[in-house]
Design an enzyme around this catalytic site. Structure first.
Site, mmCIF file in Angstrom:
data_model
loop_
_atom_site.group_PDB
_atom_site.id
_atom_site.type_symbol
_atom_site.label_atom_id
_atom_site.label_comp_id
_atom_site.label_asym_id
_atom_site.label_seq_id
_atom_site.Cartn_x
_atom_site.Cartn_y
_atom_site.Cartn_z
ATOM 1 N N ASP A 73 10.949 82.590 22.593
ATOM 2 C CA ASP A 73 10.236 83.618 23.560
ATOM 3 C C ASP A 73 9.059 83.016 24.165
ATOM 4 O O ASP A 73 8.176 83.782 24.870
ATOM 5 C CB ASP A 73 9.619 85.081 22.835
ATOM 6 C CG ASP A 73 8.922 84.857 21.673
ATOM 7 O OD1 ASP A 73 8.553 83.639 21.430
ATOM 8 O OD2 ASP A 73 8.282 85.993 21.177
ATOM 9 N N HIS A 278 7.548 54.019 34.913
ATOM 10 C CA HIS A 278 7.516 55.306 34.835
ATOM 11 C C HIS A 278 7.121 55.525 33.102
ATOM 12 O O HIS A 278 7.672 56.557 32.631
ATOM 13 C CB HIS A 278 8.297 56.137 35.315
ATOM 14 C CG HIS A 278 8.077 56.527 36.784
ATOM 15 N ND1 HIS A 278 8.972 57.339 37.679
ATOM 16 C CD2 HIS A 278 7.150 55.924 37.579
ATOM 17 C CE1 HIS A 278 8.413 57.191 38.754
ATOM 18 N NE2 HIS A 278 7.346 56.362 38.846
ATOM 19 N N ASP A 295 -1.046 55.457 35.650
ATOM 20 C CA ASP A 295 -0.536 56.196 36.957
ATOM 21 C C ASP A 295 -0.666 57.552 36.551
ATOM 22 O O ASP A 295 0.226 58.037 36.088
ATOM 23 C CB ASP A 295 0.596 55.924 37.308
ATOM 24 C CG ASP A 295 1.372 56.443 38.563
ATOM 25 O OD1 ASP A 295 1.058 57.320 39.002
ATOM 26 O OD2 ASP A 295 2.376 55.873 39.178
ATOM 27 N N ASP A 306 -2.252 61.196 43.236
ATOM 28 C CA ASP A 306 -1.240 60.253 42.636
ATOM 29 C C ASP A 306 -2.161 58.789 42.783
ATOM 30 O O ASP A 306 -2.189 58.337 43.963
ATOM 31 C CB ASP A 306 0.102 60.224 43.420
ATOM 32 C CG ASP A 306 0.863 59.497 42.955
ATOM 33 O OD1 ASP A 306 0.910 58.930 41.817
ATOM 34 O OD2 ASP A 306 2.036 59.216 43.660
ATOM 35 N N HIS A 386 10.240 48.726 43.926
ATOM 36 C CA HIS A 386 10.169 49.739 44.234
ATOM 37 C C HIS A 386 9.632 49.702 45.725
ATOM 38 O O HIS A 386 9.212 48.864 46.152
ATOM 39 C CB HIS A 386 9.386 51.028 43.474
ATOM 40 C CG HIS A 386 7.903 50.421 43.207
ATOM 41 N ND1 HIS A 386 7.006 50.661 44.147
ATOM 42 C CD2 HIS A 386 7.456 49.720 42.068
ATOM 43 C CE1 HIS A 386 5.795 50.279 43.389
ATOM 44 N NE2 HIS A 386 6.080 49.779 42.197
ATOM 45 N N HIS A 390 5.438 57.058 49.277
ATOM 46 C CA HIS A 390 6.151 58.253 49.508
ATOM 47 C C HIS A 390 5.293 59.338 50.204
ATOM 48 O O HIS A 390 4.016 59.249 50.124
ATOM 49 C CB HIS A 390 6.649 58.870 48.226
ATOM 50 C CG HIS A 390 5.757 58.853 46.947
ATOM 51 N ND1 HIS A 390 4.968 59.657 46.888
ATOM 52 C CD2 HIS A 390 5.314 58.005 46.107
ATOM 53 C CE1 HIS A 390 4.082 59.541 45.975
ATOM 54 N NE2 HIS A 390 4.486 58.606 45.417
ATOM 55 N N HIS A 397 6.245 63.637 45.015
ATOM 56 C CA HIS A 397 7.221 63.096 45.946
ATOM 57 C C HIS A 397 7.715 64.259 47.072
ATOM 58 O O HIS A 397 8.526 64.719 46.834
ATOM 59 C CB HIS A 397 8.559 62.474 45.400
ATOM 60 C CG HIS A 397 8.117 61.292 44.197
ATOM 61 N ND1 HIS A 397 8.969 61.158 43.433
ATOM 62 C CD2 HIS A 397 6.956 60.551 44.245
ATOM 63 C CE1 HIS A 397 8.317 59.972 42.731
ATOM 64 N NE2 HIS A 397 7.383 59.699 42.979
ATOM 65 N N GLU A 415 1.078 52.085 47.459
ATOM 66 C CA GLU A 415 1.324 51.408 45.943
ATOM 67 C C GLU A 415 2.070 50.475 45.573
ATOM 68 O O GLU A 415 3.141 50.304 45.010
ATOM 69 C CB GLU A 415 1.814 52.906 44.842
ATOM 70 C CG GLU A 415 3.109 53.440 45.581
ATOM 71 C CD GLU A 415 3.560 54.626 44.483
ATOM 72 O OE1 GLU A 415 3.757 54.322 43.322
ATOM 73 O OE2 GLU A 415 3.646 55.897 45.063
ATOM 74 N N TYR A 419 5.598 43.464 38.674
ATOM 75 C CA TYR A 419 5.788 43.757 37.196
ATOM 76 C C TYR A 419 6.516 42.354 36.554
ATOM 77 O O TYR A 419 7.750 41.806 36.937
ATOM 78 C CB TYR A 419 6.761 44.596 37.207
ATOM 79 C CG TYR A 419 6.368 45.866 37.930
ATOM 80 C CD1 TYR A 419 5.233 46.711 37.310
ATOM 81 C CD2 TYR A 419 6.575 45.951 39.455
ATOM 82 C CE1 TYR A 419 4.714 47.725 38.167
ATOM 83 C CE2 TYR A 419 5.970 47.159 40.248
ATOM 84 C CZ TYR A 419 5.075 47.787 39.440
ATOM 85 O OH TYR A 419 4.490 48.706 40.148
ATOM 86 N N ARG A 436 0.184 47.736 39.318
ATOM 87 C CA ARG A 436 0.287 48.567 40.540
ATOM 88 C C ARG A 436 -1.007 49.121 40.989
ATOM 89 O O ARG A 436 -1.813 49.724 40.165
ATOM 90 C CB ARG A 436 1.155 49.760 40.176
ATOM 91 C CG ARG A 436 1.564 50.638 41.180
ATOM 92 C CD ARG A 436 2.976 51.572 41.232
ATOM 93 N NE ARG A 436 2.937 52.526 40.079
ATOM 94 C CZ ARG A 436 3.473 52.529 39.054
ATOM 95 N NH1 ARG A 436 4.441 51.212 38.684
ATOM 96 N NH2 ARG A 436 3.414 53.211 38.010
ATOM 97 N N GLU A 438 -2.416 52.204 43.434
ATOM 98 C CA GLU A 438 -1.959 53.241 44.457
ATOM 99 C C GLU A 438 -3.068 53.915 44.827
ATOM 100 O O GLU A 438 -3.888 54.668 43.904
ATOM 101 C CB GLU A 438 -0.778 53.906 43.496
ATOM 102 C CG GLU A 438 -0.491 55.234 44.230
ATOM 103 C CD GLU A 438 0.681 55.986 43.348
ATOM 104 O OE1 GLU A 438 0.791 55.800 42.063
ATOM 105 O OE2 GLU A 438 1.537 56.713 44.016
HETATM 106 N N1 GLY Z 1 3.346 58.819 40.085
HETATM 107 C C1 GLY Z 1 4.729 58.738 40.539
HETATM 108 C C2 GLY Z 1 4.678 57.487 41.836
HETATM 109 O O1 GLY Z 1 3.704 57.078 42.063
HETATM 110 O O2 GLY Z 1 5.728 57.846 42.582
HETATM 111 MN MN MN Z 2 3.266 57.389 43.847
HETATM 112 MN MN MN Z 3 1.846 57.214 40.978
#
Ligand code: GLY
Ligand code: MN
Ligand code: MN
Length: 470
Positions: A73, A278, A295, A306, A386, A390, A397, A415, A419, A436, A438
């Site tokens: 519950d 991630h 991150d 972010d 990547h 975004h 996102h 970002e 790597y 990274r 960002e």
């Molecule tokens: N924290 C996820 C990204 O940077 O897209």
């Molecule tokens: Mn991001």
């Molecule tokens: Mn991020």
């Protein structure tokens, strides 16, 4: 019409921060904005729907969501549907927004919400209730949600167009199907059900892509809170601590400053984990000589931040770590310069990739001889797999069309990263360097502003902060 004053609540987290020696006193947190800004968003949506309906009336529906059980519950913390909250500012589950739009785009709106319930409120807290919701949240009317199954089929009769969150949740889908079936059952009485169905999400995404003043103010606050949390995490980092201990510093700072939640699961990635994009904070112990990649960002009043920072566990970059860091930082600077009104969303990515390729070639880490060749063969993707950003907003996102050119009021992340996983092609000194950087960029008339720079990005400034010199 009720008064247009925006209610606000102030929280004072001074006592929390006084316990933390290196932290500065935080700004008081303004409460969530609700009222006139949200009504204007509903009016703008009604006008957009009218422009699509060729002079025919329409009904718009949005749903706040249901509480979801985690185990037995015990529910997960409720997080409202972003489109619903964008349009209403109303934070409770089991609430429906209904907007009727006439042929000219004028709207009348109503909220269906949970009724007051003294028994439940002892356990779960006070509900706004339909008696107060309309005045407090600037709706024309508000009703108990127990009325909706009776009212909705009537409201939908002879309305040619229905705008609703199609294909988003089974709960919503089954309710919509039931209401539409009841409308169709009246066909023999000469009544018609809506025949044209539009996606609420697609229409609201266009609005959410450009942030209004209230949203920008909240996003700046969320960004400042997350930046402060990153500073504290950098200062706390030392060999021998576990990733989860650093995550605890972040969470303590997010909640201590008044953020409701994290915007996404915090990534605290040490050594080899820094090359997993991630990696969620785990039990691994941080070691001298390794990189730590964090991150993490908080969510404030429904808005995400972010931020990623990458730094040496020991507080001093090795020559190889510093060389890779400088390339990523230069790539981010190039992406920032490419972020300006009129540019394509892909422009910051392309700018970053060119700088990353140049840096990797100069370090001798790519088989390609020229930047053009590295881009053509995509050889850089071994180390950068990547995209550079975004949309950012209520969702980390965020919604929005990626073919839209950049315009003032849009917010995106920048970002870039590199790597370097262990491989025979790499000198060992470069192994397990994952970096990274960002930041969150608000597009302005002139270019863009990074709203997350309350945490340093310059390598010397990071070393100074970690050494207690800043
Ligand atoms: N924290 C996820 C990204 O940077 O897209
Ligand atoms: Mn991001
Ligand atoms: Mn991020």
């Amino acid at each position: 019409m009720v008064s247009l004053t925006t209610p606000s609540v102030e929280s004072d987290s001074t006592a929390f921060f006084e316990q933390l020696p290196e932290c500065h006193r935080p700004e008081p947190v303004a409460g969530p904005v609700h009222g006139e800004a949200h009504r204007q968003r509903r009016q703008a949506l009604a006008r957009a729907v009218a422009a699509r309906s060729n002079g025919r009336p329409a009904v718009i529906l949005a749903f706040s969501g249901k509480e979801i059980l985690r185990n037995r519950d015990n529910p997960y913390a409720f997080r409202f549907n972003s489109d619903f909250f964008y349009l209403t500012g109303f934070p409770e589950p089991d609430a429906w927004l209904v907007i009727r739009v006439d042929a000219h785009g004028a709207m009348t709106d109503r909220l269906y919400c949970l009724p007051r319930d003294p028994e439940r409120e002892i356990w779960d807290g006070v509900r706004v209730g339909p008696e107060k919701a309309a005045a407090r949240y600037f709706f024309d009317e508000s009703f108990s949600v127990s009325e909706i199954d009776k009212d909705l089929p009537e409201l939908l009769i002879d309305q040619p167009m229905l705008v609703a969150p199609w294909a988003e949740s089974e709960t919503v889908e089954s309710r919509l199907t039931g209401w539409l079936r009841q409308c169709r059952a009246k066909a023999r009485a000469g009544k018609k059900a809506p025949s044209e169905l539009l996606s609420l999400g697609d229409l609201v995404a266009q609005q959410r892509l450009r942030k209004d003043e209230a949203e920008i103010q909240t996003m700046r606050q969320a960004a400042a809170m997350s930046a402060k949390a990153h500073c504290l995490a950098m200062q706390a980092t030392q060999p021998g601590l576990a990733e989860h201990a650093i995550e605890a510093v972040l969470l303590n700072a997010f909640r201590g400053q008044g953020a409701e939640s994290v915007a996404y699961g915090s990534i605290v990635a040490s050594g080899p984990h820094s090359c997993i994009l991630h990696h969620r904070a785990g039990h691994r112990i941080l070691r001298e000589g390794e990189m730590l990649l964090i991150d993490a960002g908080c969510e404030l009043h429904g808005y995400a931040s972010d931020i990623t920072r990458s730094f040496p566990v020991s507080g001093r970059f090795s020559p190889e770590q510093r060389a890779v860091y400088d390339i990523v930082l230069a790539a981010q600077e190039a992406s920032k310069a490419a972020t300006k009104p009129g540019a394509a969303f892909t422009a910051p990515h392309e700018a970053a990739v060119a700088v990353l390729c140049k840096g990797l070639i100069e370090l001798g880490l790519l088989p390609s001889k020229t930047v053009e060749e590295a881009i053509e063969t995509e050889s850089y993707k071994t180390y950068y797999m990547h995209r550079t950003g975004h949309w950012l907003g209520m969702d980390v996102h965020d919604v929005g069309d990626y073919s839209e050119p950049l315009a003032p009021g849009m917010v995106l992340t920048l970002e870039p990263g590199l790597y370097l996983r262990p491989s025979p092609e790499l000198p060992e000194a470069f192994w397990n360097i994952g970096i990274r950087i960002e930041d969150d960029a608000l597009v302005t008339e002139q270019g863009c502003e990074l709203i997350t720079r309350g945490v340093p990005v310059d390598p010397q400034a990071i070393e100074d902060l970690m050494a207690g010199r800043a």
